[in-house]
Design a protein around this motif. Structure first.
Motif, short mmCIF file in Angstrom:
data_model
loop_
_atom_site.label_atom_id
_atom_site.label_comp_id
_atom_site.label_asym_id
_atom_site.label_seq_id
_atom_site.Cartn_x
_atom_site.Cartn_y
_atom_site.Cartn_z
N GLN A 67 -6.95 127.04 -10.36
CA GLN A 67 -6.44 125.88 -11.09
C GLN A 67 -5.44 126.33 -12.16
O GLN A 67 -4.39 125.71 -12.33
CB GLN A 67 -7.59 125.10 -11.76
CG GLN A 67 -8.37 124.25 -10.78
CD GLN A 67 -9.56 123.57 -11.44
OE1 GLN A 67 -10.37 124.22 -12.10
NE2 GLN A 67 -9.67 122.28 -11.25
N ALA A 68 -5.75 127.40 -12.86
CA ALA A 68 -4.84 127.91 -13.90
C ALA A 68 -3.55 128.42 -13.26
O ALA A 68 -2.45 128.16 -13.78
CB ALA A 68 -5.53 129.02 -14.69
N TYR A 110 5.99 130.36 -4.28
CA TYR A 110 5.30 129.18 -3.76
C TYR A 110 4.50 129.54 -2.51
O TYR A 110 3.31 129.21 -2.40
CB TYR A 110 6.31 128.07 -3.46
CG TYR A 110 5.73 126.93 -2.66
CD1 TYR A 110 4.95 125.96 -3.27
CD2 TYR A 110 5.96 126.84 -1.29
CE1 TYR A 110 4.40 124.92 -2.52
CE2 TYR A 110 5.43 125.80 -0.54
CZ TYR A 110 4.65 124.85 -1.16
OH TYR A 110 4.11 123.83 -0.42
N LEU A 111 5.13 130.22 -1.57
CA LEU A 111 4.45 130.57 -0.32
C LEU A 111 3.27 131.51 -0.55
O LEU A 111 2.22 131.38 0.09
CB LEU A 111 5.44 131.17 0.68
CG LEU A 111 6.49 130.20 1.22
CD1 LEU A 111 7.50 130.95 2.08
CD2 LEU A 111 5.85 129.06 1.99
N TYR A 112 3.42 132.44 -1.48
CA TYR A 112 2.32 133.34 -1.83
C TYR A 112 1.16 132.54 -2.42
O TYR A 112 0.00 132.75 -2.05
CB TYR A 112 2.82 134.39 -2.84
CG TYR A 112 1.74 135.34 -3.30
CD1 TYR A 112 1.29 136.37 -2.48
CD2 TYR A 112 1.17 135.20 -4.56
CE1 TYR A 112 0.30 137.24 -2.90
CE2 TYR A 112 0.18 136.06 -4.99
CZ TYR A 112 -0.26 137.08 -4.15
OH TYR A 112 -1.25 137.93 -4.59
N HIS A 113 1.48 131.61 -3.31
CA HIS A 113 0.45 130.77 -3.93
C HIS A 113 -0.29 129.95 -2.86
O HIS A 113 -1.52 129.87 -2.87
CB HIS A 113 1.10 129.84 -4.96
CG HIS A 113 0.14 128.92 -5.64
ND1 HIS A 113 -0.73 129.33 -6.62
CD2 HIS A 113 -0.09 127.59 -5.47
CE1 HIS A 113 -1.44 128.30 -7.03
NE2 HIS A 113 -1.07 127.24 -6.34
N ILE A 114 0.44 129.36 -1.95
CA ILE A 114 -0.16 128.54 -0.90
C ILE A 114 -1.05 129.39 0.00
O ILE A 114 -2.15 128.99 0.37
CB ILE A 114 0.93 127.82 -0.07
CG1 ILE A 114 1.70 126.83 -0.94
CG2 ILE A 114 0.35 127.13 1.16
CD1 ILE A 114 0.85 125.76 -1.60
N ASP A 115 -0.59 130.58 0.36
CA ASP A 115 -1.39 131.47 1.19
C ASP A 115 -2.71 131.83 0.51
O ASP A 115 -3.77 131.75 1.13
CB ASP A 115 -0.60 132.74 1.52
CG ASP A 115 -1.38 133.69 2.39
OD1 ASP A 115 -1.81 133.28 3.50
OD2 ASP A 115 -1.59 134.85 1.97
N TYR A 117 -4.21 130.18 -1.86
CA TYR A 117 -5.00 128.96 -1.98
C TYR A 117 -5.72 128.64 -0.67
O TYR A 117 -6.91 128.31 -0.67
CB TYR A 117 -4.11 127.79 -2.41
CG TYR A 117 -4.85 126.48 -2.38
CD1 TYR A 117 -5.89 126.22 -3.26
CD2 TYR A 117 -4.52 125.50 -1.45
CE1 TYR A 117 -6.58 125.03 -3.23
CE2 TYR A 117 -5.20 124.30 -1.42
CZ TYR A 117 -6.23 124.07 -2.31
OH TYR A 117 -6.92 122.88 -2.25
N ARG A 118 -5.03 128.76 0.43
CA ARG A 118 -5.65 128.48 1.73
C ARG A 118 -6.79 129.44 2.03
O ARG A 118 -7.81 129.06 2.59
CB ARG A 118 -4.60 128.54 2.84
CG ARG A 118 -3.67 127.35 2.82
CD ARG A 118 -2.60 127.46 3.86
NE ARG A 118 -1.76 126.26 3.86
CZ ARG A 118 -0.58 126.20 4.40
NH1 ARG A 118 -0.06 127.26 5.01
NH2 ARG A 118 0.12 125.09 4.35
N SER A 122 -10.62 128.30 2.57
CA SER A 122 -11.38 128.68 3.77
C SER A 122 -12.70 129.35 3.39
O SER A 122 -13.74 129.07 4.00
CB SER A 122 -10.56 129.62 4.65
OG SER A 122 -9.47 128.94 5.20
N GLU A 123 -12.64 130.23 2.41
CA GLU A 123 -13.86 130.88 1.93
C GLU A 123 -14.85 129.85 1.38
O GLU A 123 -16.04 129.90 1.67
CB GLU A 123 -13.49 131.90 0.83
CG GLU A 123 -14.66 132.67 0.28
CD GLU A 123 -14.25 133.65 -0.83
OE1 GLU A 123 -15.16 134.29 -1.38
OE2 GLU A 123 -13.04 133.76 -1.14
#
Length: 134
Positions: A67-68, A110-115, A117-118, A122-123
């Motif tokens: 979240q942070a 952005y893409l690193y953050h999304i990866d 996060y996903r 999943s975990e």
């Protein structure tokens, strides 16, 4: 925030088209990060209900950390929107390339953050699924 789609005209140069596409992409990123912000609140609430009083709160800590990170990225993207307002002052290719290069840097973030996060999501789903199927 609703994503903005800029009209591309026949007389637009390749650089103009690139800037318009990047602006639309940036708007979409911000919309997605805003959605993730809400989703993280919901996921942590669901996780607390499904896994009450666990001795290991590592997943919950990871959610709070994400979240942070999400808020940090959202703030950076919103500041970047303001920086891009100076784009119209570019009068040569070198100036345009600075903006295009900077956009690529934000795209990677952005893409690193999304990866990440996903992977966390999943975990989390795996743990919740295991709890619900016990």
């Amino acid at each position: 925030m609703k994503a903005q789609y800029l009209e591309i005209y026949d007389h637009d140069s390749d650089v103009d088209i690139s800037h318009k596409a990047n602006t639309t992409e940036l708007d979409n990123w911000i919309c997605h990060i805003n959605y993730i912000e809400k989703e993280l609140v919901n996921l942590s609430g669901i996780y607390k209900v499904i896994t009450p009083k666990l001795e290991d709160d590592s997943i919950l800590n990871k959610l709070f950390k994400k979240q942070a990170e999400n808020e940090t990225l959202l703030n950076a993207l919103n500041k970047y929107v303001l920086v891009r307002s100076n784009l119209i002052e570019c009068d040569d290719m070198q100036c345009d390339m600075v903006y295009i290069t900077e956009h690529e840097s934000y795209r990677r973030s952005y893409l690193y953050h999304i990866d990440k996060y996903r992977r966390l999501k999943s975990e989390l789903y795996s743990i919740m699924y295991d709890r619900l199927t016990l």
